[in-house]
Motif scaffolding. Structure first.
Motif, mmCIF file in Angstrom:
data_model
loop_
_atom_site.group_PDB
_atom_site.id
_atom_site.type_symbol
_atom_site.label_atom_id
_atom_site.label_comp_id
_atom_site.label_asym_id
_atom_site.label_seq_id
_atom_site.Cartn_x
_atom_site.Cartn_y
_atom_site.Cartn_z
ATOM 1 N N LYS A 145 0.820 -1.202 0.000
ATOM 2 C CA LYS A 145 0.000 0.000 0.000
ATOM 3 C C LYS A 145 0.858 1.257 0.000
ATOM 4 O O LYS A 145 1.950 1.266 0.549
ATOM 5 N N ASP A 146 0.349 2.319 -0.613
ATOM 6 C CA ASP A 146 1.118 3.563 -0.630
ATOM 7 C C ASP A 146 0.828 4.357 0.648
ATOM 8 O O ASP A 146 -0.003 3.974 1.473
ATOM 9 N N ALA A 147 1.543 5.462 0.782
ATOM 10 C CA ALA A 147 1.502 6.222 2.029
ATOM 11 C C ALA A 147 0.077 6.668 2.366
ATOM 12 O O ALA A 147 -0.362 6.563 3.510
ATOM 13 N N ARG A 148 -0.635 7.155 1.345
ATOM 14 C CA ARG A 148 -1.987 7.640 1.574
ATOM 15 C C ARG A 148 -2.880 6.549 2.156
ATOM 16 O O ARG A 148 -3.607 6.755 3.125
ATOM 17 N N GLU A 149 -2.796 5.381 1.565
ATOM 18 C CA GLU A 149 -3.606 4.261 2.040
ATOM 19 C C GLU A 149 -3.228 3.852 3.460
ATOM 20 O O GLU A 149 -4.098 3.556 4.287
ATOM 21 N N ARG B 207 -3.904 -6.116 -5.742
ATOM 22 C CA ARG B 207 -2.516 -6.247 -5.320
ATOM 23 C C ARG B 207 -2.411 -7.396 -4.327
ATOM 24 O O ARG B 207 -3.278 -7.552 -3.470
ATOM 25 N N GLU B 208 -1.369 -8.185 -4.439
ATOM 26 C CA GLU B 208 -1.231 -9.368 -3.587
ATOM 27 C C GLU B 208 0.065 -9.336 -2.787
ATOM 28 O O GLU B 208 1.123 -9.011 -3.314
ATOM 29 N N GLN B 209 -0.033 -9.660 -1.533
ATOM 30 C CA GLN B 209 1.160 -9.830 -0.706
ATOM 31 C C GLN B 209 1.144 -11.233 -0.122
ATOM 32 O O GLN B 209 0.191 -11.592 0.575
ATOM 33 N N ILE B 210 2.180 -11.992 -0.413
ATOM 34 C CA ILE B 210 2.291 -13.312 0.197
ATOM 35 C C ILE B 210 2.712 -13.142 1.650
ATOM 36 O O ILE B 210 3.711 -12.491 1.931
ATOM 37 N N VAL B 211 1.935 -13.683 2.561
ATOM 38 C CA VAL B 211 2.253 -13.505 3.978
ATOM 39 C C VAL B 211 2.876 -14.746 4.595
ATOM 40 O O VAL B 211 3.306 -14.721 5.741
ATOM 41 N N GLY B 212 2.946 -15.819 3.833
ATOM 42 C CA GLY B 212 3.605 -17.001 4.367
ATOM 43 C C GLY B 212 3.647 -18.124 3.363
ATOM 44 O O GLY B 212 2.880 -18.149 2.403
ATOM 45 N N LEU B 213 4.551 -19.040 3.579
ATOM 46 C CA LEU B 213 4.629 -20.237 2.757
ATOM 47 C C LEU B 213 4.432 -21.439 3.674
ATOM 48 O O LEU B 213 4.816 -21.413 4.836
ATOM 49 N N LEU B 214 3.810 -22.472 3.163
ATOM 50 C CA LEU B 214 3.570 -23.668 3.968
ATOM 51 C C LEU B 214 4.228 -24.874 3.320
ATOM 52 O O LEU B 214 4.166 -25.042 2.098
ATOM 53 N N PHE B 215 4.839 -25.715 4.151
ATOM 54 C CA PHE B 215 5.463 -26.933 3.661
ATOM 55 C C PHE B 215 4.982 -28.115 4.502
ATOM 56 O O PHE B 215 4.166 -27.939 5.415
#
Lengths: 222, 222
Positions: free
Chosen positions: A137-141, B61-69
DNA sequence: CGAACGCTTGAACATGATCAACTCCGGTGG
DNA sequence: CCACCGGAGTTGATCATGTTCAAGCGTTCG
């Protein structure tokens, strides 16, 4: 939910036993409770006050990874070296336990262990939301997110849909929390102000959300 | 530690009872196991394979927050709506439980609950480290962090201090994980390559760390 | 009063994102 | 067998966002 301490989960007589392990600890604003790298010997419940939990790089950059308020649990379990620094933001009251005692006690009080599990899961969930913020996310968000969060938690409704919010931390701490710099925070706030979305007087911690719909729109873009 | 499943924490006959609740579930690479926003009805243990856990904004927009094994626990407990999307990176075997059953079972198997608490704390710790990365580290540091992490977990030592690493994910997934773009990942990797810190052939997932001291220096700046 | 601090504002700059081309490769179908 | 296509990765040029550096304001506290 924040105001329900772990101790409240167990019956009174057991609480007495547990309390025997803990000792009251007053910390004044600005004091460091735990240094990253030190032996992880204690944990605590927050009785009153506010603290920041931060991770840092070797060269001094700091990222606040969480804030603690009354009722929250302070400390890492099951590891021998603290990886985080905990600092009191305001004068703070703690109920501190030797970590080993507390871990042992957990096994004896399943309701408390369950409650701690639930809280840890909730913290993890918060952390995941913040990874999305910090990564994408950008600063504004980020600033809008922060203000809405604050409003949801502590907001007092005023007249025509206004929400009065007291920002509990300094610009510097906001920056630390949001992964930005003081200047960026300041610019984003004054921009929101000149857009008539929020209002505040120069340097004041008091902030009024004039148009939460716009904030929602920033947080939830098309 | 990763390879010790939660199920391993309880005795065999009890395991049988628990297994009755679970059902084997094969997922092929690319399939989504859980969509953010859906009802949170199931959780699971990972038997084999790899998955990504990601948070997204409304606009994609996607952020990966973890990987599982293998051995990792999949799912959120105590909440009714999933906030994260879980996707199989490779063909994957799961042992899935109805969440309600699993939460009930937890109370009956304190050793399992304790183990889950320990793991959740460990996940939280990882998340905190990554908040520091996402909030305060530049692209070069994030990539170096990632490579060293990989080396520590899966690295095979070669001849003169070389470490051979198989990067288990695509550039796109690295980008999703590190909060960067594909192009930035690519540029940082080729820069490390031309600096003789790592080596890899164009497009190959195989990667050799030639000089881990330099990587350490990037991760731990003066 | 002066120093320190928190905050704001401006100007220059740097880092990473974006847009666009291009390569390499593996599969598919003529 | 080869032409074609699509996906993954690389590379370059341009652009935007947020950082950095610098100055100034208003308060508070000694």
């Amino acid at each position: 939910m924040r105001n329900k301490t772990l101790c409240a989960s167990i019956s009174d007589e057991r609480l007495a036993i547990l309390s025997a392990l803990g000792r009251r600890w007053r910390v004044s604003a600005g004091q460091v409770v735990t240094w990253a790298g030190d032996a992880n010997s204690h944990c605590a419940n927050v009785i009153s006050g506010a603290l920041k939990v931060s991770a840092s790089t070797a060269d001094g950059r700091e990222q606040i990874v969480g804030l603690l308020f009354a009722g929250d649990f302070l400390g890492q379990l099951f590891v021998n070296e603290a990886s985080l620094t905990v600092t009191a933001l305001t004068d703070t009251d703690l109920c501190a336990f030797p970590r080993a005692d507390f871990e042992r006690a957990l096994a004896s009080y399943p309701r408390m262990e369950r409650l701690l599990l639930e809280r840890t899961m909730a913290s993890l969930h918060e952390a995941q939301e913040r990874m999305l913020s910090l990564g994408r996310k950008d600063a504004r968000e980020r600033v809008a997110d922060f203000l809405l969060d604050l409003a949801r938690r502590t907001g007092m409704c005023g007249a025509a849909g206004e929400i009065r919010v007291l920002i509990p931390i300094s610009r510097g701490e906001m920056a630390g929390f949001l992964g930005l710099t003081i200047e960026t925070i300041s610019r984003q706030l004054t921009r929101l102000k000149s857009d008539r979305v929020i209002d505040f007087s120069r340097g004041e911690r008091e902030c009024v959300i004039l148009n939460s719909a716009v904030l929602e729109a920033i947080v939830n873009p098309a």
